[in-house]
Each structure stands twice: as C-alpha cells, then as structure tokens.
Motif scaffolding. Structure first.
Motif, mmCIF file in Angstrom:
data_model
loop_
_atom_site.group_PDB
_atom_site.id
_atom_site.type_symbol
_atom_site.label_atom_id
_atom_site.label_comp_id
_atom_site.label_asym_id
_atom_site.label_seq_id
_atom_site.Cartn_x
_atom_site.Cartn_y
_atom_site.Cartn_z
ATOM 1 N N THR A 15 -8.652 7.761 1.038
ATOM 2 C CA THR A 15 -7.870 7.689 -0.198
ATOM 3 C C THR A 15 -8.737 7.160 -1.345
ATOM 4 O OG1 THR A 15 -5.823 7.314 1.041
ATOM 5 C CG2 THR A 15 -5.816 6.693 -1.282
ATOM 6 N N TYR A 25 0.853 3.994 -2.902
ATOM 7 C CA TYR A 25 0.465 5.363 -2.560
ATOM 8 C C TYR A 25 1.435 6.393 -3.127
ATOM 9 C CZ TYR A 25 -1.037 9.309 0.318
ATOM 10 O OH TYR A 25 -1.488 10.532 0.745
ATOM 11 N N SER A 26 2.705 6.048 -3.176
ATOM 12 C CA SER A 26 3.705 7.006 -3.667
ATOM 13 C C SER A 26 4.110 6.761 -5.125
ATOM 14 C CB SER A 26 4.958 6.949 -2.786
ATOM 15 O OG SER A 26 5.496 5.642 -2.762
ATOM 16 N N THR A 64 4.707 12.863 0.880
ATOM 17 C CA THR A 64 4.190 11.560 0.467
ATOM 18 C C THR A 64 5.261 10.478 0.572
ATOM 19 O OG1 THR A 64 2.597 12.580 -1.049
ATOM 20 C CG2 THR A 64 3.147 10.272 -1.444
ATOM 21 N N GLY A 80 0.814 -1.213 0.000
ATOM 22 C CA GLY A 80 0.000 0.000 0.000
ATOM 23 C C GLY A 80 0.845 1.259 0.000
ATOM 24 N N ALA A 121 -4.108 1.480 -3.305
ATOM 25 C CA ALA A 121 -3.471 1.854 -2.039
ATOM 26 C C ALA A 121 -4.500 1.933 -0.919
ATOM 27 C CB ALA A 121 -2.756 3.201 -2.196
ATOM 28 N N GLY A 122 -5.650 2.544 -1.199
ATOM 29 C CA GLY A 122 -6.689 2.665 -0.190
ATOM 30 C C GLY A 122 -7.183 1.314 0.293
ATOM 31 N N GLY A 130 -7.347 4.714 4.483
ATOM 32 C CA GLY A 130 -7.628 3.954 3.270
ATOM 33 C C GLY A 130 -8.948 4.348 2.638
ATOM 34 N N SER A 175 5.184 7.363 3.205
ATOM 35 C CA SER A 175 5.321 5.998 2.706
ATOM 36 C C SER A 175 6.463 5.279 3.420
ATOM 37 C CB SER A 175 5.561 5.999 1.192
ATOM 38 O OG SER A 175 4.439 6.527 0.503
ATOM 39 N N ASP A 231 -4.586 4.988 -6.475
ATOM 40 C CA ASP A 231 -5.178 5.406 -5.201
ATOM 41 C C ASP A 231 -6.184 4.372 -4.686
ATOM 42 O OD1 ASP A 231 -3.756 7.668 -4.756
ATOM 43 O OD2 ASP A 231 -5.322 9.079 -5.351
#
Length: 219
Positions: free
Chosen positions: A95, A23-24, A199, A19, A65-66, A92, A203, A62
């Motif tokens: 996001t 995310y990054s 970010t 995740g 990742a969420g 999450g 992460s 996204d």
C-alpha cells in the motif's frame, strides 16, 4: 495472559482499526471534493495520479494506512500469528508502494493520458511499478482474508447466523477481489463501483479481525 501480550493485542487492534478506516477514507475524501472523476469507473489509485490536483491527500491516506497495517503485522507476529503478521506487513508495504509509485494519469480516462493525441507514449517507471505493487497488495489482502476465515471457522459464536456471516466474510471479500480484476479487464462492469464495495468490505473484515481475542491470533 501477561501484560506484554495485552499491550501487543491493544496496539494490534488499534493499528488495525485506524488503518482500516484510513484505507477506506479515500472514498469519503473524493465525495467531499465533489467526485472530480466518475467513481463508477475510476479506480481509487487513479485519484492519486500525477496530474490530479488533490493527489497528495490520497497519497497521505495510503501512506498512513500502510504504516498502520505494518505496525499491526509486527505486533500480531509477536503475539504468535506468523502468517497473519506476514500478510499484514506485506499488504502495508504494498500500500505504501502504491502511494510512492503514482500512476501517470487516471487510466480509466484515456483522454487524460499524456500526449493523448500521439499514438506513441512511454509510461514512467512509477506508472509501471504501480501495477506490481497493486498486484502484491491484492495477493496479501487475499491472504488476510484466508487467515480471518481460518480464525472465524473455529469461533464458537452462540448466534448461528452471526457465525455463518462472519465465517463467510473472508471468502466473500476474496470473491470481490477476483471480481475487481475482471472489471478492470471489462470496464463496462463498473470497476470503480466494484472496487469501492470491495474496499469497504475488506475494511470491515479488518475491523472484525481487530475484535478477536489475542489468543485467537495464533497459528
């Protein structure tokens, strides 16, 4: 420690790690696409605005990742850490909310606003909701930083410098979150740069969180 606890710890660590990378990874994606918008001032959420050619890619990142952060939250809650689990789940969900409520246009570039030549413009519900989901995500990220700090503060790291750096990671990311808010109000402070640094730092903090022993993921 029983097998069920070990399985939960493994799921949590994997979900957090993947995740955090997802995310990054939008920054890598925008670089590969050739930086269609100036990264010094453009916020990452603007890359998924309705008028962007590759917005689906950033939305999928996204969403993924969420979902992974929610999975990590559910499993870490099962391991006994209620607050960390809650913050991960909220982050999450927010996001995912960001991905499902795209901006109408990249807000750092006023000339791209729909009907730019006209003074009157009514933002869509999605555009307005995006500010709410982003705010919730920011609060949840701060909560995750707080939980990380609480865990690292009690860590008995044999290397004094490493312990200081890891204990200070949560507060440092928290400061970056506040700085990001200020840069949005004052665009000359390069909000895009600050957000990308924040970010990456967040992460990295999540990756460190995943390295903790499951026994430390308890309130």
């Amino acid at each position: 420690m029983n097998m069920k606890m070990l399985d939960r710890a493994k799921i949590c660590r994997t979900a957090l790690r993947v995740g955090a990378v997802a995310y990054s990874s939008g920054m890598l994606a925008e670089a590969l696409l050739g930086w269609k918008l100036d990264p010094r001032v453009t916020l990452l959420s603007e890359l998924a605005a309705r008028d962007r050619e590759h917005r689906r890619l950033f939305q999928v990142l996204d969403l993924g990742a969420g979902g992974l952060f929610i999975s990590a939250g559910i499993t870490v809650r099962g391991a006994g850490s209620k607050w960390l689990g809650t913050w991960l789940e909220v982050f999450g969900a927010a996001t995912i909310g960001d991905a499902l409520s795209p901006l109408d246009y990249p807000i750092s570039h006023e000339h791209l606003r729909p009907g730019h030549a006209q003074k009157s413009w009514t933002p869509s519900i999605s555009h307005t909701m995006h500010y709410a989901t982003t705010t919730v995500a920011g609060v949840a990220a701060a909560g995750i930083c707080l939980e990380h700090w609480k865990m690292q503060r009690s860590e008995q790291d044999p290397d004094g410098l490493a312990r200081i750096l890891r204990t200070g990671a949560g507060p440092a990311v928290g400061v970056l979150l506040l700085s990001e808010t200020l840069t949005v109000v004052f665009p000359k402070l390069l909000p895009g740069v600050v957000q990308r640094v924040q970010t990456l730092a967040f992460s990295a903090l999540c990756l460190d969180l995943a390295s903790l022993d499951v026994a430390k993921l308890r309130n």
